[in-house]
Motif scaffolding. Structure first.
Motif, mmCIF file in Angstrom:
data_model
loop_
_atom_site.group_PDB
_atom_site.id
_atom_site.type_symbol
_atom_site.label_atom_id
_atom_site.label_comp_id
_atom_site.label_asym_id
_atom_site.label_seq_id
_atom_site.Cartn_x
_atom_site.Cartn_y
_atom_site.Cartn_z
ATOM 1 N N TYR A 159 0.699 -1.145 -0.162
ATOM 2 C CA TYR A 159 0.082 0.227 -0.080
ATOM 3 C C TYR A 159 0.914 1.308 -0.024
ATOM 4 C CZ TYR A 159 -3.224 -3.914 1.183
ATOM 5 O OH TYR A 159 -3.793 -5.021 1.079
ATOM 6 N N LEU A 160 1.945 1.202 -0.594
ATOM 7 C CA LEU A 160 2.859 2.202 -0.381
ATOM 8 C C LEU A 160 2.617 3.251 -1.589
ATOM 9 C CD1 LEU A 160 4.909 0.181 1.162
ATOM 10 C CD2 LEU A 160 6.820 1.558 0.117
ATOM 11 N N GLN A 161 2.718 4.499 -1.551
ATOM 12 C CA GLN A 161 2.452 5.206 -2.450
ATOM 13 C C GLN A 161 3.783 6.222 -3.129
ATOM 14 O OE1 GLN A 161 -1.566 5.641 -0.426
ATOM 15 N NE2 GLN A 161 -1.599 7.293 -2.095
ATOM 16 N N TYR A 162 3.913 6.288 -4.351
ATOM 17 C CA TYR A 162 4.689 6.995 -4.634
ATOM 18 C C TYR A 162 4.564 8.015 -5.757
ATOM 19 C CZ TYR A 162 7.312 2.886 -3.090
ATOM 20 O OH TYR A 162 7.744 1.663 -2.399
ATOM 21 N N VAL A 163 5.071 9.381 -5.516
ATOM 22 C CA VAL A 163 4.716 10.326 -6.679
ATOM 23 C C VAL A 163 5.327 10.060 -8.039
ATOM 24 C CG1 VAL A 163 5.056 12.568 -7.494
ATOM 25 C CG2 VAL A 163 4.370 12.102 -5.111
ATOM 26 N N ALA A 164 6.384 9.483 -8.049
ATOM 27 C CA ALA A 164 6.830 9.053 -9.415
ATOM 28 C C ALA A 164 5.905 8.157 -10.267
ATOM 29 C CB ALA A 164 8.279 8.328 -9.230
ATOM 30 N N THR A 165 5.483 7.226 -9.572
ATOM 31 C CA THR A 165 4.687 6.313 -10.438
ATOM 32 C C THR A 165 3.246 6.704 -10.570
ATOM 33 O OG1 THR A 165 4.420 5.163 -8.287
ATOM 34 C CG2 THR A 165 6.027 4.100 -9.888
ATOM 35 N N ASP A 171 8.606 0.489 3.394
ATOM 36 C CA ASP A 171 8.403 -0.947 3.447
ATOM 37 C C ASP A 171 8.279 -1.731 4.636
ATOM 38 O OD1 ASP A 171 11.010 -1.322 4.548
ATOM 39 O OD2 ASP A 171 11.999 -1.448 2.562
ATOM 40 N N ARG A 172 8.133 -0.725 5.625
ATOM 41 C CA ARG A 172 7.467 -1.568 6.858
ATOM 42 C C ARG A 172 6.039 -1.990 6.808
ATOM 43 N NH1 ARG A 172 9.212 3.301 10.944
ATOM 44 N NH2 ARG A 172 9.096 4.503 9.087
ATOM 45 N N ASP A 176 -5.239 -2.345 7.338
ATOM 46 C CA ASP A 176 -3.835 -2.189 7.441
ATOM 47 C C ASP A 176 -3.179 -1.818 8.837
ATOM 48 O OD1 ASP A 176 -1.124 -1.961 6.855
ATOM 49 O OD2 ASP A 176 -1.170 0.153 5.657
ATOM 50 N N SER A 177 -2.656 -2.708 9.435
ATOM 51 C CA SER A 177 -2.042 -2.767 10.671
ATOM 52 C C SER A 177 -0.429 -2.102 11.027
ATOM 53 C CB SER A 177 -2.054 -4.122 11.559
ATOM 54 O OG SER A 177 -1.647 -5.030 10.956
ATOM 55 N N SER A 178 0.310 -1.715 9.707
ATOM 56 C CA SER A 178 1.378 -1.393 9.872
ATOM 57 C C SER A 178 1.615 -0.419 10.668
ATOM 58 C CB SER A 178 1.799 -0.695 8.463
ATOM 59 O OG SER A 178 1.560 -1.478 7.370
ATOM 60 N N ASP A 179 2.724 -0.529 11.205
ATOM 61 C CA ASP A 179 3.149 0.164 12.645
ATOM 62 C C ASP A 179 4.481 1.023 12.028
ATOM 63 O OD1 ASP A 179 3.996 1.418 15.099
ATOM 64 O OD2 ASP A 179 3.626 -0.407 16.378
ATOM 65 N N TYR A 180 4.338 2.331 11.919
ATOM 66 C CA TYR A 180 5.409 3.004 11.765
ATOM 67 C C TYR A 180 6.191 3.795 13.098
ATOM 68 C CZ TYR A 180 4.212 2.301 6.842
ATOM 69 O OH TYR A 180 4.012 1.721 5.508
ATOM 70 N N GLY A 181 5.962 3.512 14.052
ATOM 71 C CA GLY A 181 6.209 3.759 15.321
ATOM 72 C C GLY A 181 5.405 4.705 15.953
ATOM 73 N N TRP A 182 4.114 4.756 15.587
ATOM 74 C CA TRP A 182 3.059 5.617 15.826
ATOM 75 C C TRP A 182 1.766 4.660 16.251
ATOM 76 C CZ3 TRP A 182 4.435 8.034 10.894
ATOM 77 C CH2 TRP A 182 5.616 8.853 11.115
ATOM 78 N N ALA A 233 12.300 5.976 -1.374
ATOM 79 C CA ALA A 233 13.127 5.783 0.268
ATOM 80 C C ALA A 233 12.903 4.377 0.782
ATOM 81 C CB ALA A 233 12.924 6.725 1.386
ATOM 82 N N PRO A 234 14.256 3.346 0.848
ATOM 83 C CA PRO A 234 13.983 2.195 1.295
ATOM 84 C C PRO A 234 13.553 2.495 2.781
ATOM 85 C CG PRO A 234 16.453 3.006 0.964
ATOM 86 C CD PRO A 234 15.477 3.942 0.597
ATOM 87 N N GLY A 235 13.293 1.398 3.522
ATOM 88 C CA GLY A 235 12.836 1.233 4.936
ATOM 89 C C GLY A 235 13.750 0.238 5.502
ATOM 90 N N ARG A 236 13.251 -0.992 5.717
ATOM 91 C CA ARG A 236 14.170 -2.110 6.396
ATOM 92 C C ARG A 236 14.406 -3.042 5.246
ATOM 93 N NH1 ARG A 236 14.757 -0.849 11.771
ATOM 94 N NH2 ARG A 236 12.467 -0.474 12.623
ATOM 95 N N ALA A 237 14.186 -2.964 4.022
ATOM 96 C CA ALA A 237 14.887 -3.804 3.260
ATOM 97 C C ALA A 237 15.570 -3.038 2.159
ATOM 98 C CB ALA A 237 13.891 -4.761 2.242
ATOM 99 N N PRO A 238 16.630 -3.744 1.072
ATOM 100 C CA PRO A 238 17.357 -3.012 0.300
ATOM 101 C C PRO A 238 16.448 -2.284 -0.803
ATOM 102 C CG PRO A 238 17.922 -5.364 0.301
ATOM 103 C CD PRO A 238 16.739 -5.056 1.273
ATOM 104 N N TYR A 239 15.195 -2.556 -0.788
ATOM 105 C CA TYR A 239 14.639 -2.470 -2.240
ATOM 106 C C TYR A 239 14.098 -1.047 -2.595
ATOM 107 C CZ TYR A 239 15.029 -7.451 -2.585
ATOM 108 O OH TYR A 239 15.466 -8.805 -2.310
ATOM 109 N N PHE A 240 14.137 -0.320 -3.588
ATOM 110 C CA PHE A 240 13.649 0.799 -3.750
ATOM 111 C C PHE A 240 13.763 0.987 -5.296
ATOM 112 C CE2 PHE A 240 17.446 3.303 -4.533
ATOM 113 C CZ PHE A 240 18.679 2.495 -3.784
ATOM 114 N N TYR A 241 12.846 2.280 -5.643
ATOM 115 C CA TYR A 241 12.851 2.483 -7.266
ATOM 116 C C TYR A 241 14.179 3.433 -7.352
ATOM 117 C CZ TYR A 241 8.060 0.802 -7.226
ATOM 118 O OH TYR A 241 7.063 0.022 -7.427
#
Ligand SMILES: [Ca+2]
Ligand SMILES: [Ca+2]
Length: 597
Positions: free
Chosen positions: A170-176, A241-242, A253-259, A337-345
């Motif tokens: 469910y990430l969202q990017y301006v480029a794409t 990517d968290r 979506d129960s993703s936890d970004y620290g908040w 921006a990558p998070g915990r994994a090395p993948y990014f655009y």
């Protein structure tokens, strides 16, 4: 009739055990276009049976051939390929192609074969909406978002709900998202009659006198406006990517970004510097790649909404100029921006984005200097760099094809020589891909992650080039790329979920929504597509969850799995889906008799 059907059924049973498979474009062929099926033979002994082919109608009458054929070399799992070219058959109807005892699925020749195709893609776009989601009839991700990676503003709330989820995550990017918005606007501008009106602005059933493709593009534009709220805040990304920690629906979506779980998501600005909150960093060098995409989408949006909504169009025009200024001030690429994994655009190019932005601002404002700027950028990157290459980093050269050259060519303010030069740039790129396409499928793209995007973009660029110049030299490869996406590939599967209806397409796409609501929930979604075996084997956390029904076809240098565990080949992708709207919309007009454009 019954006897004939029985005979056909027997032939089909026989072909199920055979090593010969005839692959076709399951959507169909245009009467006036190239028509080729490809026979993929898994062992070379069986291929000796292939000396000719013929086309029969559904009553068993031969309507084309028998025609002699010669081997076209090995490709992937196919020990031998043969091209079964029935371009000479122009009469609309339903047929089967047979050769060496193998029979193809029903093939359709129909001028309206692509009618409704582009609108079908929009089902997936609506299903991907953030903010109000018409598939769930509920709002998703209401707490977007809190600013990160910005020392002065970190932790500040900005209202940026909206847009589309990028893929099965469910990430969202301006480029794409900006490119997706742009291409849908462009598809409507050039092929308005290819789109219908059956849904409203929120994406719910019910016509609203706005073509659905413009409803969808506006949903994108409104999000982009929120993501660029003032001239000094150019956001690039929502979430990171968290997001991948949990397999949730967008509504839960129960993703936890620290908040806290299911709370706010982070919003990243373009900083022009390497970004990443944890161990991994991207290689950003500036802001122009993102700024250019904002400006392109806004500038074309301003033109498309000028009559429908002058106030909205005026706002878009102001934001287009502002975004363009950011790009001038801060050249370079802004990667995700990558998070915990090395993948990014890993987008490295930005001249393409500024070229398109300048050209669109030229069309919007009629200020000729913008076209000069566009040409300067075009000459910096005449050919989109993956074209002709063996490989590329993930989204390294994005967008997959450069729509800017086409917009420069459309500018009658420029000289014939200048407009011809950008057509030549397209030709150069196409020729590089075609030089690698000496195989039975006539495909020359590198099979990097999201290869279907490269396939769609190659075909789109070839179509644009043909439209610009009338030069037919890449017509065969253009058709081969389109055919590949709809079944003329080693696996014999359409790469668009749910389309064509009754065709072979992914039943187990990598998508939580599909797992819970069935594959039809993803109708219209273009999959990543096949990748080099080496890529599949080296990605983290990929495990097939079912027996591989395509095992016999996954023995070569590229693989594809209809398996929800395979996020490298079988995940529907938002930007690739939107990118395909142009080509499918164009094919509706292609099939119709020549009238003035
Ligand atoms: Ca509508
Ligand atoms: Ca770029």
């Amino acid at each position: 009739m019954i006897a004939l059907l029985t005979a056909a059924a027997v032939t089909q049973v026989a072909s199920a055990d055979s090593a010969i498979f005839i692959r076709v474009n399951q959507v169909g062929y245009l009467p006036n276009g190239p028509k080729v099926a490809v026979a993929c033979t898994l062992d070379s002994t069986a291929a000796q049976r292939l000396t000719s082919f013929l086309v029969e109608d559904l009553d068993g009458r031969t309507v084309f051939g028998p025609q002699r054929i010669t081997p076209a070399g090995p490709f992937g799992p196919c020990a031998v390929t043969h091209r079964l070219d029935f371009t000479g058959l122009a009469r609309p109807g339903r047929y089967r192609v047979s050769a060496g005892g193998a029979v193809s699925p029903v093939v359709r020749i129909d001028a309206r074969a692509y009618a409704g195709a582009a609108d079908t893609l929009l089902y997936y776009m609506r299903q991907q909406r953030s903010g109000f989601n018409p598939f769930f009839r509920d709002s998703v991700h209401k707490l977007d978002g809190l600013i990160v990676d910005d020392s002065a503003r970190a932790g500040t709330f900005v209202p940026v709900s909206g847009g589309w989820a990028d893929a099965a995550d469910y990430l969202q990017y301006v480029a794409t998202s900006a490119n997706a918005t742009y291409v849908m606007l462009m598809a409507y501008r050039d092929h308005p009659r290819s789109f219908g009106d059956e849904f409203d602005a929120r994406g719910l059933p019910g016509a609203n006198r706005v073509p659905d493709v413009l409803d969808e593009a506006r949903h994108g534009l409104e999000w982009l406006l929120r993501m660029f709220p003032n001239d000094s805040l150019l956001f690039n990304q929502l979430g990171d990517d968290r997001d991948h920690t949990y397999l949730d629906l967008p509504t839960t979506d129960s993703s936890d970004y620290g908040w806290g779980k299911g709370k706010h998501r982070p919003v990243y600005p373009c900083t022009g510097k390497p970004q990443g909150l944890f161990q991994y960093k991207n290689r950003s060098t500036g802001k122009a790649s993102t700024a250019g995409k904002y400006a392109s989408a806004f500038a074309l949006g301003a033109q498309m909404f000028a009559r429908r909504d002058p106030g909205f169009a005026a706002l878009l025009q102001r934001r287009a100029r502002a975004a363009f200024r950011v790009g001038i001030r801060d050249p370079g690429a802004c990667q995700t921006a990558p998070g915990r994994a090395p993948y990014f655009y890993e987008e490295d190019n930005w001249h393409d984005d500024m070229e398109l932005a300048a050209a669109q601002l030229g069309h919007l404002t009629n200020e000729t200097h913008y076209f000069g700027t566009a040409l300067m950028h075009a000459r910096q990157e005449p050919v989109t760099i993956w074209m002709g290459a063996d490989t590329a980093r993930h989204y390294q050269w994005f967008p997959w094809h450069n729509n800017g050259h086409y917009e420069i060519w459309r500018a009658t303010q420029l000289s014939a020589a200048e407009r011809g030069q950008v057509a030549g740039f397209y030709r150069q790129g196409l020729a590089s891909v075609v030089a690698r396409a000496r195989n039975g499928f006539r495909v020359g793209i590198p099979f990097v992650w999201c290869s279907n995007n490269l396939m769609a973009s190659f075909a789109t660029q070839a179509y644009l080039y043909r439209r610009m110049t009338g030069d037919q030299r890449f017509r065969r490869e253009e058709a081969a790329a389109l055919d590949w996406l709809f079944g003329t590939n080693p696996w014999g599967t359409s790469m668009v979920i749910g389309y064509p209806r009754g065709g072979v397409w992914a039943r187990n796409p990598h998508s939580v929504v599909a797992m819970q609501h069935g594959p039809e929930s993803q109708t219209g979604g273009l999959l990543d597509g096949p990748v080099y075996r080496s890529i599949f084997q080296n990605l983290r956390g990929i495990h097939l969850r079912q027996a591989d029904e395509y095992e016999r076809f996954n023995t070569g240098f590229i693989v594809y799995h209809d398996d929800d565990g395979d996020y490298s080949t079988n995940e529907p992708i938002m930007d690739g889906t939107a990118n395909l709207t142009y080509l499918l919309a164009a094919m509706v007009g292609e099939g119709e008799p020549r009238t003035r454009r």
